[in-house]
Design an enzyme around this catalytic site. Structure first.
Site, PDB file in Angstrom:
ATOM      1  N   LYS A 117      12.926  13.113   8.484  1.00 29.15           N
ATOM      2  CA  LYS A 117      12.269  12.784   9.739  1.00 29.15           C
ATOM      3  C   LYS A 117      11.960  14.075  10.508  1.00 29.15           C
ATOM      4  CE  LYS A 117      12.211   8.250   9.695  1.00 29.15           C
ATOM      5  NZ  LYS A 117      10.979   7.442   9.867  1.00 29.15           N
ATOM      6  N   ASP A 147       8.314  12.685   7.409  1.00 27.66           N
ATOM      7  CA  ASP A 147       7.779  11.533   8.134  1.00 27.66           C
ATOM      8  C   ASP A 147       7.784  11.852   9.622  1.00 27.66           C
ATOM      9  OD1 ASP A 147       7.018   9.103   9.141  1.00 27.66           O
ATOM     10  OD2 ASP A 147       8.814   8.021   8.501  1.00 27.66           O
ATOM     11  N   GLU A 173       4.118  11.806   5.779  1.00 37.50           N
ATOM     12  CA  GLU A 173       3.891  10.421   6.186  1.00 37.50           C
ATOM     13  C   GLU A 173       3.505  10.348   7.661  1.00 37.50           C
ATOM     14  OE1 GLU A 173       6.668   6.413   6.482  1.00 37.50           O
ATOM     15  OE2 GLU A 173       7.028   7.842   4.850  1.00 37.50           O
ATOM     16  N   ASP A 201       1.432   5.080   7.080  1.00 37.22           N
ATOM     17  CA  ASP A 201       2.428   4.033   7.278  1.00 37.22           C
ATOM     18  C   ASP A 201       2.011   3.141   8.439  1.00 37.22           C
ATOM     19  OD1 ASP A 201       4.614   2.411   7.679  1.00 37.22           O
ATOM     20  OD2 ASP A 201       5.994   4.008   8.217  1.00 37.22           O
ATOM     21  N   LYS A 225       5.612  -1.733   3.788  1.00 38.62           N
ATOM     22  CA  LYS A 225       6.881  -2.350   4.138  1.00 38.62           C
ATOM     23  C   LYS A 225       6.677  -3.858   4.191  1.00 38.62           C
ATOM     24  CE  LYS A 225       8.244   1.732   6.756  1.00 38.62           C
ATOM     25  NZ  LYS A 225       8.634   2.317   8.059  1.00 38.62           N
TER      26      LYS A 225
END
Length: 340
Positions: A117, A147, A173, A201, A225
């Site tokens: 992250k 991400d 991402e 995403d 997801k």
């Protein structure tokens, strides 16, 4: 049917059935993730298995309706037939200080890919670079992906990814929040010869038209997801129409939600990247006695059932249970609306 509408509504149980099958839990996290230290989830005990309804509190009822559609699919319809039974997964490193990276990675065991992250509010690019470098130092041969959750603007994203690419990035991402920005970042990196692929995403799961990112040439791959897209079958359809490689990820799910993610990863025709389905390791505890966690870098596809003792131990306080049951009723009304 609108592009964002979950399906199939013909299988929707009554709200009374859902309320009767509902269990609300509050699970402690090992580290802060998305700004929270406890994860609340509503679990549904359906006739074909357990489903999970856990949209983050800030999501409105229309967006949360996709999560309920996914939970109903899991508990009342079941999953499509798999084409594989073993799913490679990545470790996930939250926006912790660099010196905590080895501690976080140790919980995942051996892994071949790590998602880090970055772009956390209140942190700097130096913090990100130190964290990514610590991951690379700990795992010299692993695939490292970052991400940003849309946390940069275009110039900041280009600067950051140019710098972070020095350690070798598999992909980045959602570096910026919007599709036009993704396309611009991707263009600038390619023109500069910076070897970082762009993954979308939020620009897939939060768009009313999840295929727009592919049509705009804004990404090299999709992160999908199950819950935010409305179920395994709808996610499979989106990937097929987009024509881009896909990575299956979780939304900070319990093992019940991870089971749905595994069903998607198992049913995709191709699975070129390790999946972000190892996030149960970020919890202090789970809702099942045999959690879906990685073993030697993979998770084997199998069914899970919530344990009555754990459901009782981690039951949410009465006010939070009431909040979730009320939300479930409202979101059910959205799904049941003839306007959909």
């Amino acid at each position: 049917m609108p592009a964002h509408a979950p399906r199939p509504l013909a299988l929707l149980p009554s709200v009374e059935q859902l309320l009767a099958s509902a269990h609300v839990v509050s699970l402690p996290m090992r580290v802060k993730f998305r700004g929270i230290t406890r994860r609340e989830a509503l679990l549904l005990d359906g006739p074909l298995g357990w489903g999970e309804f856990c949209p983050f509190p800030e999501y409105d009822d229309a967006e949360a309706s996709r999560w309920l559609a996914a939970a109903v699919e899991a508990g009342w319809q079941g999953f499509p037939s798999p084409v594989r039974s073993v799913i490679p997964v990545n470790a996930t490193v939250p926006a912790v200080a660099a010196d905590r990276v080895p501690e976080v990675l140790a919980r995942f065991g051996r892994v071949d890919a790590v998602k880090v992250k970055v772009a956390e509010r209140g942190q700097t690019l130096d913090d990100d670079a130190a964290r990514v470098a610590a991951v690379r130092s700990a795992l010299p041969d692993a695939a490292v992906r970052v991400d940003a959750n849309g946390g940069w603007d275009v110039p900041a994203a280009v600067e950051a990814l140019t710098r972070l690419s020095a350690v070798g990035l598999e992909y980045a991402e959602q570096p910026v929040p919007d599709i036009g920005g993704l396309a611009e970042v991707r263009r600038r990196l390619r023109e500069a010869g910076t070897p970082v692929l762009i993954a979308a995403d939020e620009s897939v799961r939060k768009e009313s038209d999840p295929l727009r990112v592919a049509r705009a040439g804004a990404a090299d791959l999709l992160v999908v997801k199950v819950a935010p897209l409305g179920g395994v079958r709808r996610a499979l359809d989106i990937v097929a129409q987009a024509g881009l490689p896909a990575v299956v990820s979780s939304a900070l799910d319990t093992s019940v939600g991870i089971r749905a993610g595994l069903a998607l990863a198992a049913a995709l025709p191709e699975l070129p990247y390790a999946c972000g389905l190892g996030t149960v390791s970020l919890f202090e505890s789970d809702v099942t006695l045999d959690p879906l966690v990685a073993d030697d870098g993979v998770i084997r596809v199998r069914d899970v059932a919530a344990d009555a003792g754990l459901l009782e131990r981690y039951a949410a306080p009465a006010d939070r249970r009431a909040w979730w049951l009320d939300r479930l009723s409202r979101v059910h009304a959205v799904l049941a609306s003839p306007a959909r």
